[in-house]
Motif scaffolding. Structure first.
Motif, PDB file in Angstrom:
ATOM      1  N   VAL A  63     -75.330  20.100   2.215  1.00 17.92           N
ATOM      2  CA  VAL A  63     -74.712  21.422   2.223  1.00 17.92           C
ATOM      3  C   VAL A  63     -74.414  21.816   3.652  1.00 17.92           C
ATOM      4  N   THR A  64     -73.221  22.227   3.952  1.00 13.24           N
ATOM      5  CA  THR A  64     -72.873  22.626   5.308  1.00 13.24           C
ATOM      6  C   THR A  64     -72.304  24.027   5.305  1.00 13.24           C
ATOM      7  N   PHE A  65     -72.482  24.685   6.421  1.00 11.87           N
ATOM      8  CA  PHE A  65     -71.957  26.043   6.562  1.00 11.87           C
ATOM      9  C   PHE A  65     -70.444  26.052   6.402  1.00 11.87           C
ATOM     10  N   LYS A  66     -69.776  25.029   6.916  1.00  5.70           N
ATOM     11  CA  LYS A  66     -68.318  24.949   6.831  1.00  5.70           C
ATOM     12  C   LYS A  66     -67.866  24.857   5.379  1.00  5.70           C
ATOM     13  N   GLU A  67     -68.508  24.010   4.598  1.00  3.35           N
ATOM     14  CA  GLU A  67     -68.130  23.851   3.191  1.00  3.35           C
ATOM     15  C   GLU A  67     -68.324  25.153   2.429  1.00  3.35           C
ATOM     16  N   GLN A  68     -69.375  25.891   2.720  1.00  8.17           N
ATOM     17  CA  GLN A  68     -69.613  27.129   2.008  1.00  8.17           C
ATOM     18  C   GLN A  68     -68.583  28.185   2.379  1.00  8.17           C
ATOM     19  N   ASN A  69     -67.996  28.079   3.554  1.00  8.26           N
ATOM     20  CA  ASN A  69     -66.990  29.052   3.945  1.00  8.26           C
ATOM     21  C   ASN A  69     -65.683  28.890   3.190  1.00  8.26           C
ATOM     22  N   GLN A  70     -65.473  27.740   2.531  1.00  7.52           N
ATOM     23  CA  GLN A  70     -64.195  27.493   1.882  1.00  7.52           C
ATOM     24  C   GLN A  70     -64.048  28.277   0.586  1.00  7.52           C
ATOM     25  N   GLY A  71     -65.072  28.233  -0.261  1.00 12.33           N
ATOM     26  CA  GLY A  71     -64.991  28.925  -1.539  1.00 12.33           C
ATOM     27  C   GLY A  71     -64.027  28.249  -2.498  1.00 12.33           C
ATOM     28  N   ASP A  72     -64.060  28.667  -3.771  1.00  9.94           N
ATOM     29  CA  ASP A  72     -63.116  28.132  -4.734  1.00  9.94           C
ATOM     30  C   ASP A  72     -62.007  29.144  -4.979  1.00  9.94           C
ATOM     31  N   VAL A  73     -61.111  28.821  -5.938  1.00 10.15           N
ATOM     32  CA  VAL A  73     -59.951  29.675  -6.172  1.00 10.15           C
ATOM     33  C   VAL A  73     -60.377  31.077  -6.590  1.00 10.15           C
ATOM     34  N   LEU A  74     -61.329  31.154  -7.519  1.00  7.39           N
ATOM     35  CA  LEU A  74     -61.764  32.465  -7.994  1.00  7.39           C
ATOM     36  C   LEU A  74     -62.447  33.256  -6.888  1.00  7.39           C
ATOM     37  N   THR A  75     -63.261  32.565  -6.072  1.00  2.24           N
ATOM     38  CA  THR A  75     -63.967  33.255  -5.003  1.00  2.24           C
ATOM     39  C   THR A  75     -63.004  33.856  -3.995  1.00  2.24           C
ATOM     40  N   ARG A  76     -61.868  33.203  -3.808  1.00  2.00           N
ATOM     41  CA  ARG A  76     -60.905  33.706  -2.824  1.00  2.00           C
ATOM     42  C   ARG A  76     -60.077  34.870  -3.351  1.00  2.00           C
ATOM     43  N   LEU A  77     -60.183  35.145  -4.661  1.00  2.14           N
ATOM     44  CA  LEU A  77     -59.453  36.275  -5.223  1.00  2.14           C
ATOM     45  C   LEU A  77     -60.098  37.584  -4.800  1.00  2.14           C
ATOM     46  N   ASN A  78     -59.307  38.472  -4.261  1.00  2.00           N
ATOM     47  CA  ASN A  78     -59.816  39.782  -3.875  1.00  2.00           C
ATOM     48  C   ASN A  78     -59.766  40.764  -5.037  1.00  2.00           C
ATOM     49  N   SER A  79     -58.869  40.521  -6.003  1.00  2.00           N
ATOM     50  CA  SER A  79     -58.680  41.431  -7.117  1.00  2.00           C
ATOM     51  C   SER A  79     -57.972  40.697  -8.240  1.00  2.00           C
ATOM     52  N   LEU A  80     -58.168  41.176  -9.471  1.00  2.00           N
ATOM     53  CA  LEU A  80     -57.460  40.612 -10.618  1.00  2.00           C
ATOM     54  C   LEU A  80     -56.127  41.305 -10.870  1.00  2.00           C
ATOM     55  N   ARG A  81     -55.811  42.305 -10.077  1.00  2.00           N
ATOM     56  CA  ARG A  81     -54.534  42.995 -10.272  1.00  2.00           C
ATOM     57  C   ARG A  81     -53.343  42.042 -10.208  1.00  2.00           C
ATOM     58  N   PRO A  82     -53.262  41.150  -9.202  1.00  2.00           N
ATOM     59  CA  PRO A  82     -52.125  40.221  -9.178  1.00  2.00           C
ATOM     60  C   PRO A  82     -52.076  39.314 -10.407  1.00  2.00           C
ATOM     61  N   VAL A  83     -53.251  38.937 -10.923  1.00  2.00           N
ATOM     62  CA  VAL A  83     -53.292  38.088 -12.118  1.00  2.00           C
ATOM     63  C   VAL A  83     -52.705  38.833 -13.307  1.00  2.00           C
TER      64      VAL A  83
END
Length: 348
Positions: free
Chosen positions: A234-254
């Protein structure tokens, strides 16, 4: 009876979606906030050589204190618990209010010690919902590593024991939790969470650990975070990437994209096929069905059967996303019973 059945089925689906929102989506939102916090920090990746992360040398002597102070909401550490998964980690922020625990993962009790200090570094986290950081404290085995990373240092603790206490028993986070009236003699960590996990939290599950050693982040990672080949799991860099859902700020665009897709497909099918199901009923080639909410909604979609089913699917997903974005946060904040059950705090 059919109409009543459809209404009850709809309510059951909404209840199931509410549970999914509470136990899963609040965690996605919390992960998004934690990701944004890490990305905005000035913390660097652990030291590496030749593209591989090194194992940090265990340091002797008294560990440094970091940070020396913090304001409520500040990122002070990251918590790694290999027992919970090789890629498991959560942010640790200052403060244990509902807002901090819902938004930021794990919070430090402000009247306890900092990582590595003599005394008790005590933190709290949810056990269900909001990323459920401490959901699996019941799986701890004596000796399990509990690792805290601050900006520049690693503090490696090992799990010792647990206790289940009343919420009023604040002695468990005292500098010397085994004897709150005595001075601190050990460097300890305490994890506190709710008990039981899925109902009203009448008690607190307490997990204790003691410091083994400390290390420098610039030297690499603790051996407890390395896989069998000696490389970092586990690396700090990998955790900073996140997945698609994690990068979503809101479901409004969806919701907006789904509604736009629905309108385009609906109008295109309307131009080509119009309403074949309704036409067949009017022409007598199909019998007139009994009244049905779902059936009427299906028949009033334009196009052939596969297109109608696609339109219904798009609407269903859009409706679920709208409930996650607007309805469920509102009811969790305004309906007294749900307010008590969820301790909801918006993470927007």
């Amino acid at each position: 009876m059919g109409l009543l059945g459809e209404i009850l089925l709809t309510l059951a689906v909404v209840c199931a979606l509410y549970i999914a929102w509470q136990l899963w989506w609040t965690g996605v939102e919390s992960e998004h906030t934690q990701l944004a916090t890490r990305q905005s920090s000035s913390w660097t990746d652990p030291g590496n050589a030749n593209g591989k992360v090194s194992i940090a040398h265990a340091q002797q002597g008294n560990p440094p204190q970091e940070p020396t102070s913090a304001k409520v909401g500040d990122l002070i550490a990251q918590l790694y618990i290999p027992r919970f998964g090789s890629a498991w980690s959560r942010n640790v922020v200052e403060g244990t209010t509902n807002e901090q625990l819902a938004r930021h993962g794990v919070g430090r009790y402000t009247n306890t010690q900092m990582p590595g200090q003599v005394g008790n570094f005590a933190v709290a986290g949810h056990r269900a919902g909001y990323g459920e950081p401490l959901a699996h404290v019941d799986t701890f085995v004596e000796g399990d590593a509990i690792i805290v990373r601050t900006k520049d240092y690693w503090y490696v603790y090992h799990y010792t024991t647990k206790s289940i206490v009343l919420p009023t028993d604040i002695g468990v986070i005292a500098p010397n939790p085994t004897d709150p009236s005595a001075a601190a003699v050990k460097r300890m960590i305490t994890l506190t969470t709710c008990e039981p996990r899925y109902s009203e939290a009448t008690h607190r599950w307490i997990s204790w650990g003691e410091l083994d050693y400390w290390a420098k982040v610039s030297d690499g990672i603790p051996k407890e975070l390395a896989d069998s080949s000696g490389t970092n799991a586990v690396t700090f860099k990998e955790q900073n990437q996140g997945d698609v859902l994690t990068r979503l700020n809101s479901l409004r665009p969806v919701v907006m994209v789904l509604l736009l897709a629905y309108a385009v497909i609906y109008l295109a099918a309307l131009a080509v096929w119009r309403y074949p199901a309704l036409r067949a009923i009017r022409n007598g080639s199909k019998p007139r069905p009994d009244f049905s909410l779902y059936g009427a909604f299906y028949r009033h979609q334009s196009g052939i059967a596969p297109i109608r089913w696609l339109l219904l699917l798009i609407l269903a997903v859009a409706a679920a996303a709208a409930m996650f974005e607007w309805l469920f946060p509102w009811v969790a904040s305004n309906v007294p019973y749900l307010q008590l059950m969820s301790n909801y705090v918006s993470v927007q």
